[in-house]
Design a protein around this motif. Structure first.
Motif, short mmCIF file in Angstrom:
data_model
loop_
_atom_site.label_atom_id
_atom_site.label_comp_id
_atom_site.label_asym_id
_atom_site.label_seq_id
_atom_site.Cartn_x
_atom_site.Cartn_y
_atom_site.Cartn_z
N HIS A 1 -50.09 14.63 -18.32
CA HIS A 1 -50.12 13.82 -19.55
C HIS A 1 -51.92 13.73 -19.32
CE1 HIS A 1 -46.54 13.35 -21.23
NE2 HIS A 1 -46.02 12.77 -20.72
N ARG A 2 -52.72 13.98 -18.35
CA ARG A 2 -53.68 14.04 -18.19
C ARG A 2 -54.79 14.54 -18.49
NH1 ARG A 2 -54.39 13.15 -11.36
NH2 ARG A 2 -56.46 13.12 -12.22
N ILE A 3 -54.01 15.80 -19.49
CA ILE A 3 -54.65 16.62 -19.51
C ILE A 3 -55.28 16.57 -20.68
CG2 ILE A 3 -54.60 19.52 -20.44
CD1 ILE A 3 -52.65 19.88 -18.49
N VAL A 4 -56.76 17.14 -21.19
CA VAL A 4 -57.30 16.13 -22.79
C VAL A 4 -57.15 17.52 -23.54
CG1 VAL A 4 -58.95 16.58 -24.05
CG2 VAL A 4 -59.62 15.49 -21.60
N GLN A 5 -56.55 18.89 -23.14
CA GLN A 5 -56.05 19.63 -24.45
C GLN A 5 -55.07 20.78 -23.56
OE1 GLN A 5 -59.19 21.94 -26.36
NE2 GLN A 5 -58.00 22.60 -27.80
N PRO A 6 -54.15 20.66 -23.27
CA PRO A 6 -52.69 21.33 -22.93
C PRO A 6 -53.11 22.70 -23.35
CG PRO A 6 -51.99 19.43 -23.00
CD PRO A 6 -53.32 19.71 -24.33
N ASP A 7 -52.93 23.81 -22.02
CA ASP A 7 -52.58 25.22 -23.09
C ASP A 7 -51.50 25.82 -22.90
OD1 ASP A 7 -52.39 25.63 -19.92
OD2 ASP A 7 -54.18 26.81 -19.98
N MET A 8 -51.18 26.75 -23.39
CA MET A 8 -49.42 27.33 -23.52
C MET A 8 -49.41 27.40 -21.95
SD MET A 8 -50.22 31.68 -23.77
CE MET A 8 -48.50 31.94 -23.37
N TYR A 9 -50.22 27.62 -20.59
CA TYR A 9 -49.52 27.74 -19.38
C TYR A 9 -49.13 26.38 -19.11
CZ TYR A 9 -51.00 32.25 -18.78
OH TYR A 9 -51.60 33.24 -19.43
N SER A 10 -49.62 24.80 -19.34
CA SER A 10 -50.02 24.15 -19.20
C SER A 10 -48.66 23.52 -19.27
CB SER A 10 -50.87 22.97 -19.90
OG SER A 10 -52.59 23.33 -19.30
N TYR A 11 -47.89 23.67 -21.03
CA TYR A 11 -46.81 23.80 -21.61
C TYR A 11 -45.38 24.56 -20.94
CZ TYR A 11 -48.58 21.07 -25.60
OH TYR A 11 -49.15 19.91 -26.15
N SER A 12 -45.51 25.92 -20.85
CA SER A 12 -44.80 25.99 -20.11
C SER A 12 -44.37 25.63 -18.76
CB SER A 12 -45.39 27.87 -20.25
OG SER A 12 -45.43 28.35 -21.05
N ASN A 13 -45.61 25.79 -17.98
CA ASN A 13 -44.86 24.90 -16.18
C ASN A 13 -43.69 23.68 -16.23
OD1 ASN A 13 -45.88 27.44 -14.88
ND2 ASN A 13 -47.74 26.31 -15.24
N ILE A 14 -44.49 22.79 -17.18
CA ILE A 14 -43.88 21.55 -17.20
C ILE A 14 -42.55 21.40 -18.18
CG2 ILE A 14 -44.84 20.84 -19.60
CD1 ILE A 14 -44.24 18.97 -16.48
N ALA B 1 -37.24 18.44 -22.15
CA ALA B 1 -38.22 20.12 -22.27
C ALA B 1 -38.06 20.11 -23.59
CB ALA B 1 -37.29 21.24 -21.28
N PHE B 2 -37.04 20.21 -24.53
CA PHE B 2 -37.27 20.44 -25.87
C PHE B 2 -38.14 19.41 -27.03
CE2 PHE B 2 -35.46 20.20 -30.20
CZ PHE B 2 -34.85 21.27 -30.49
N GLU B 3 -38.21 18.78 -26.50
CA GLU B 3 -39.57 17.71 -27.29
C GLU B 3 -40.52 18.03 -26.33
OE1 GLU B 3 -39.08 15.59 -29.45
OE2 GLU B 3 -37.39 15.63 -29.48
N VAL B 4 -41.30 19.06 -26.05
CA VAL B 4 -42.30 19.48 -25.07
C VAL B 4 -42.41 20.64 -25.85
CG1 VAL B 4 -42.80 20.73 -23.58
CG2 VAL B 4 -42.22 18.87 -23.02
N LEU B 5 -41.06 21.57 -26.13
CA LEU B 5 -41.49 22.49 -27.39
C LEU B 5 -42.32 22.60 -27.97
CD1 LEU B 5 -40.77 25.96 -27.43
CD2 LEU B 5 -38.59 25.73 -27.51
N ARG B 6 -41.46 21.61 -28.84
CA ARG B 6 -41.81 21.14 -30.00
C ARG B 6 -42.59 20.44 -30.44
NH1 ARG B 6 -36.17 17.67 -32.73
NH2 ARG B 6 -35.77 19.29 -33.32
N GLU B 7 -43.67 20.08 -29.10
CA GLU B 7 -44.92 19.51 -29.81
C GLU B 7 -46.03 20.75 -29.17
OE1 GLU B 7 -47.97 16.60 -26.64
OE2 GLU B 7 -45.79 16.86 -26.34
N MET B 8 -45.66 21.96 -28.45
CA MET B 8 -45.78 22.61 -27.84
C MET B 8 -46.35 23.95 -29.34
SD MET B 8 -45.14 25.56 -25.10
CE MET B 8 -46.91 26.80 -25.20
N THR B 9 -45.06 23.66 -30.36
CA THR B 9 -45.35 24.74 -31.22
C THR B 9 -45.91 23.73 -32.15
OG1 THR B 9 -43.30 23.80 -31.49
CG2 THR B 9 -42.78 25.84 -31.04
#
Length: 615
Positions: free
Chosen positions: A223-236, A249-257
């Motif tokens: 949550h400290r990342i200003v602009q997460p990238d695909m690797y930030s989302y995938s690792n979490i 994890a499902f909510e993080v994936l929705r936010e990523m999409t």
């Protein structure tokens, strides 16, 4: 440790480690194959020394350092004094890349000498290369002192160097040290973290921490990342799935999409696999304990939560499919299997239709799962259509597919269709097994079609597949009931021969000897292949002489030219002897021969065999 003692410390640490670990792969999480992306951190590859030296000065330094220790001065100052004024970061990097030629001690000695000459103010590639060099050899104390020394010498520590150190620490399970370095990197190394460093920290906390106590720390860092990238989302996502927090994890994936970012295939595989395992067949039934009773007991109830978990798994699949990414083949097979076990065959076929459009050669197992599920549900028309669709794609159905269809048709009493698919599998060179023949034999016996059952059973035995005792008794009972004693004896003889052959091949000599003795007592003479197998089994054993006596007895007892048989019996049992004269227009070209021509039931001669003997 004082700065002046750094070279000695590096040298002593190097001598303690004699093994060189295998080259590590790039530090970044692999990008999906369907959407290649540049790696967030590329570890400098330490390769062969050929084509690495491009300047005469670097070649001269390598030649001086590669000499045996007895042939060179112990002090590098006297050895490399002529190169002190020419020393640059590029020259140092070229020499370091020849570490296999120099050896670890000489490489570290040269780096220490060059560092003091340049005040450890190297360019970023030199520090990054040296960080990788020390990390591969697990010299983590030296690696951390290197970063601190460069920072204290007013040198620049790049984020890539810190990321390399964090990743190597994590791969060795030193999660706490990696996290401590991340927390102090801005204060001590004057290097503020960026996405590259944070992604490597998330990699360590989410993938390498086995305790699970660091997942909350990883979420806070994320949550400290200003602009997460695909690797930030995938690792979490991977970390949340590993420790059972599937909803997060499902909510993080929705936010990523929503941010139009595509996750890595590893993250997708992990999320779908965990959702499928939670909603698997074992969890479809739940236990409810009843304690308010004189005798407490448990009851089984449907687990509605397990079926509900499959919906997010299907949603994740379609979500990433719209982004152009598909999970691995084994993950698709797991998802299709869980859906079929839950009775959602239509959804499984929908997933199969999406996958076969892009990867048609990887859906053979999914087709097998769906056909089995349709056969178990007695939806034979759909099962046959799916099988035809599978063949049209050029896929070869497995034996279990044909057995499932044949079993379902036999259970429904449709023996004609079962026989049809039995012929299809033979034409497509899929060899049936004992289960295939057993199902068809029993199905034909159920409809009183014992002639075909007998034919299938004889074919089964001829292929070396011994039928079950009940199957043999069933067919033999039909033969005796209908007065076919000759066919019954033939079947029995076939079984005896196969038993003898199996005993010989398995090395059961005593059982083979007893079987052949009983066959000869009943008047059965085994064929040539069984006799040869008997000889091969006994030839190298101590019982070879006993076996020879039995073989001689078989030749004497079963010889067609017995001395004790009367001529009339011989004439009745053996074909009639005729003299055949084949002549042409030239009377001198006549040849006379003798042929044995068997008789038919009405006493007439068999002209076909006569013509064959004449030819």
């Amino acid at each position: 440790m004082p700065l002046a003692r750094l070279p000695l410390h590096l040298l002593r640490s190097t001598l303690r480690f004699s093994s060189i670990p295998k080259p590590l792969q790039a530090l970044a999480i692999p990008s999906p194959a369907s959407r290649p992306a540049p790696l967030p951190v590329a570890v400098p590859r330490i390769g062969p020394d050929s084509a690495l030296v491009s300047t005469p000065d670097a070649e001269s330094i390598c030649s001086l350092l590669s000499n045996p220790p007895s042939d060179r001065p112990p002090d590098l100052d006297g050895l490399l004094v002529w190169f002190e004024r020419k020393l640059t970061s590029d020259l140092v990097l070229e020499v370091l890349k020849c570490h296999r030629r120099l050896g670890r001690s000489a490489t570290l000695g040269f780096f220490s000498w060059a560092g003091f000459r340049l005040g450890f103010r190297f360019d970023d590639p030199v520090v990054e290369y040296m960080a990788d060099f020390l990390g591969r050899r697990k010299l983590f104390d030296d690696l951390k002192w290197l970063l601190r020394t460069v920072a204290r010498s007013n040198g620049r520590v790049s984020t890539r160097s810190v990321a390399i150190c964090i990743r190597f620490l994590g791969r060795q399970g030193r999660v706490g040290e990696a996290l401590s370095l991340f927390e102090v990197m801005e204060l001590e190394l004057n290097c503020p973290p960026d996405n590259l460093v944070i992604n490597n920290v998330l990699y360590v906390l989410c993938k390498k921490d086995l305790s699970g106590g660091s997942i909350d720390v990883a979420v806070r860092i994320f949550h400290r990342i200003v602009q997460p990238d695909m690797y930030s989302y995938s690792n979490i996502i991977i970390g949340l799935c590993r420790f059972g927090r599937l909803e997060n994890a499902f909510e993080v994936l929705r936010e990523m999409t929503r941010a139009t970012l595509v996750p890595t295939r590893t993250a997708v595989n992990t999320l779908i696999r965990e959702l499928c395992q939670f909603g698997g067949k074992d969890e479809l039934v739940g236990r409810v304990s009843i304690r308010k009773h004189s005798r407490p007991f448990d009851i089984l109830v449907p687990n509605l939560m397990a079926n509900g978990v499959l919906r997010p798994a299907v949603e994740v699949f379609h979500m990433i499919a719209r982004l152009g990414l598909l999970p691995s083949t084994y993950i698709v097979d797991i998802l299709v299997l869980r859906l079929c076990q839950a009775g959602k065959i239509e959804e499984a076929m929908g997933i199969l239709g999406v996958v076969e459009g892009s990867k048609p050669n990887s859906v053979a197992e999914s087709y097998t799962i769906i056909i089995k599920a349709l056969c178990e549900a007695c939806r034979m028309d759909e099962a046959c259509r799916v099988l035809g669709r599978m063949m049209n794609l050029g896929l070869k159905p497995k034996l279990i597919v044909y057995n499932s269809i044949i079993r379902a048709f036999c259970m429904l009493g449709n023996v004609v269709e079962a026989q049809k698919y039995f012929d299809i599998m033979n034409k497509r060179r899929c060899e049936p097994d004992r289960a295939t023949y057993t199902m068809l034999v029993h199905a034909n016996c159920m409809i009183q079609n014992w002639q075909i059952a007998y034919k299938l059973l004889m074919e089964m035995i001829g292929l070396g597949r011994r039928p079950h005792f009940d199957t043999y008794n069933l067919v033999d009972g039909f033969l005796k009931k209908n007065g076919e004693l000759d066919m019954s004896n033939k079947l029995k003889r076939k079984m005896e021969v196969q038993d003898l052959y199996a005993h010989c091949k398995a090395g059961r000599l005593e059982a083979a000897y007893d079987k052949l003795s009983s066959m000869l007592a009943m008047g059965f003479r085994p064929p040539i292949y069984a006799r040869d197998a008997f000889e091969c089994a006994f030839r190298k054993s101590p019982k070879w002489k006993v076996a020879q006596e039995l073989l001689k007895k078989m030749e004497v007892d079963h010889s067609p030219f017995k001395q004790q048989q009367p001529d009339t019996e011989f004439k009745e049992q053996w074909p009639q002897q005729l003299t055949i004269c084949s002549s042409s227009q030239d009377p001198c070209s006549c040849s006379i021969g003798t042929a044995f021509v068997p008789k038919n039931e009405d006493g007439a001669m068999n002209r076909q065999r006569l013509r064959g003997n004449m030819s």
